[in-house]
Motif scaffolding. Structure first.
Motif: not given
Ligand SMILES: Cc1cc2nc3c(=O)[nH]c(=O)nc-3n(C[C@H](O)[C@H](O)[C@H](O)COP(=O)(O)OP(=O)(O)OC[C@H]3O[C@@H](n4cnc5c(N)ncnc54)[C@H](O)[C@@H]3O)c2cc1C
Length: 444
Positions: A8-10, A12, A33, A75, A103, A106, A125, A241, A273-274, A290, A293, A320-321
């Motif tokens: 459930n990161g950006i 997902g 998780a 979970a 998703a 890392s 992380i 990951n 994603g990553d 990674q 955005y 990038n910023s």
């Protein structure tokens, strides 16, 4: 259709929200998780600094998910049967899916030196790392940070904010040398030192030393220098990951291998994603992205494919910023760390060492190819336009004020930037600066 998303990161979450919009009738389940609800990972440091509370780093209220019929499962997913199309969970019944998106983000790259298991030695992380760090850095006086990238500078700033003496060890000859040209590295190293950080380049960690209770007490460098440390922050990089992908038997390399539609080696299973690695990135582009955005863009793109509208992922301009203590960094387009044949590089620095602007352009047609800005804020929309339209450097310099967020800075320093450009590139004409009206609008 039942769409199951792991993570459930950006990435997902963007995929889930986009899929809900595109497929109102679909059943969508988000499994993660780490936390019950999505939070902003780049904002983690502000929780430690005390600038934000946990509720502030959750972009969506807790009711948002049920309201949008996005089912949340807090979970760990432990396995995937790609033939039966089911996901096994550490707790609770297996989930049957029609389409699956991994998703999974890392994980920290595991250190190779002795001592990473000692109490007080950790990476940074996720939320469990924040909790450990908050607990283990209470009432300590000295810490060591290892590894020179963006997480390294965040750790240094966080520790420094609590009055902890920080020694920061970087193996390379200069700061973030794989990404930044030498002038940027030097400016940042000086800036970091001005903040009281004992920043040591060319210094490699050899070993972390523990006390009788299994807690870190010092580090030893490969040259034998021993530095006392009550806490050690490991910022030597992250890697995709792959745990779940490997358990599912998917093809992996550095990341989970995906095609242009972000589909993995198993039909109906996607990765973004990553954690994803493009099988065939466009020339000159990276295979594993990674960034926040790019996670959002990949999540949005793959949702279209998942909902029956196959859509090729195209990242567009590189961007990038970051922030180094109070110094802003932005980059648009391509600005390699080392000189590249056929690309000219103009660099201006303010004598106070707090502002830098680098403009790269093609030697052949003078089209601008990238910018690095330190201590200046540039407008993304303006830069994207200049890069897309291959604007000649002379025109970019003439219109520089259009990209600058700070009109006061533009008025004061842009004439000096143009003079310096003419000194470095006397044969290239710089257009006449455009006048600016109220609200920064171009007048002519
Ligand atoms: C401290 C820090 C600061 C950063 N700052 C910036 C920044 O300023 N700008 C920028 O562009 N990028 C930044 N990044 C990088 C950025 O946060 C990542 O690129 C982005 O979060 C990746 O998003 P993602 O959704 O792909 O993966 P993640 O955000 O890593 O989310 C993956 C989620 O999946 C879960 N998961 C994994 N496996 C399983 C499983 N088997 N079962 C259930 N759940 C699982 C994980 O627990 C995790 O919550 C930063 C990263 C860190 C760590």
């Amino acid at each position: 259709m039942h769409l199951v998303i792991i993570g459930n990161g950006i990435t997902g979450v963007t995929a889930a929200i986009t899929a809900r919009r595109l497929a109102p009738a679909a059943r969508i389940t988000l499994v993660s998780a780490e936390s019950a609800h999505h939070y902003s990972r780049p904002a983690l440091m502000y929780l430690y600094l005390g600038h934000l509370r946990y509720a502030d780093v959750k972009p969506y209220e807790d009711w948002f998910w049920a309201e949008n019929r996005l089912e949340l499962v807090h979970a760990e997913a432990t396995g995937v049967d790609t033939a039966a199309r089911t996901v096994q969970l550490a707790t609770g019944p297996a989930l049957a899916y029609d389409k699956l998106l991994l998703a999974t983000g890392s994980v920290m790259r595991q250190p190779t030196w002795p001592g990473p298991q000692l109490a007080g030695v950790q990476g940074f992380i996720g939320l469990p790392d924040l909790e450990r760090m908050s607990r283990d850095t209470q009432r300590i006086g000295r810490a060591v940070v290892v590894g020179g990238g963006l997480i390294g500078v965040e750790l240094a700033e966080m520790l420094h904010s609590r009055g902890i003496h920080v020694t920061w060890l970087v193996r390379e000859a200069r700061y973030w040398q794989s990404v930044l040209p030498p002038a940027e590295s030097a400016l940042l190293a000086a800036h970091i030192r001005r903040h009281g950080i004992d920043f040591q380049e060319n210094t490699e960690l050899g070993e972390v030393l523990g006390d009788a209770r299994g807690r870190v007490r010092a580090v030893r460098t490969t040259t034998g220098q021993e530095l006392p440390a009550e806490w050690v922050g490991v910022a030597t990089g992250v890697q995709p990951n792959l745990t779940l992908a490997r358990a599912a038997g998917l093809a992996t390399d550095r990341g989970i291998l995906v095609d242009a539609l972000l589909e993995t080696s198993a039909p109906g299973v996607y990765a973004a994603g990553d954690c994803a690695q493009h099988r065939q990135p466009p020339p000159g582009e990276v295979a594993v992205e990674q960034l926040w955005y790019t996670g959002r863009m990949q999540g949005e793109t793959v949702a279209h494919t998942l909902c029956g509208h196959p859509t090729v992922y195209r990242r567009g301009q590189w961007f990038n910023s970051a922030k180094f203590f109070n110094l802003e960094y932005q980059t648009y387009g391509r600005v390699p760390a080392q000189p590249v044949a056929g690309i000219a590089s103009f660099c201006w620095q303010h004598p106070n060492g707090k502002h830098l602007l680098r403009l790269n352009f093609e030697e052949s047609d003078q089209a601008v190819t990238g910018v690095n800005a330190l201590g200046l804020r540039q407008r993304q929309d303006v830069w994207e336009g200049w890069l897309r339209e291959k604007t000649p450097i002379g025109n970019v310099l003439a219109q520089l004020a259009a990209a600058n967020f700070d009109p006061e800075f533009a008025r004061q320093h842009e004439p000096a930037i143009r003079r310096e450009f003419t000194r470095q590139f006397p044969t290239i004409a710089v257009g006449k600066p455009r006048r600016r009206g109220l609200l920064g609008l171009q007048l002519g």
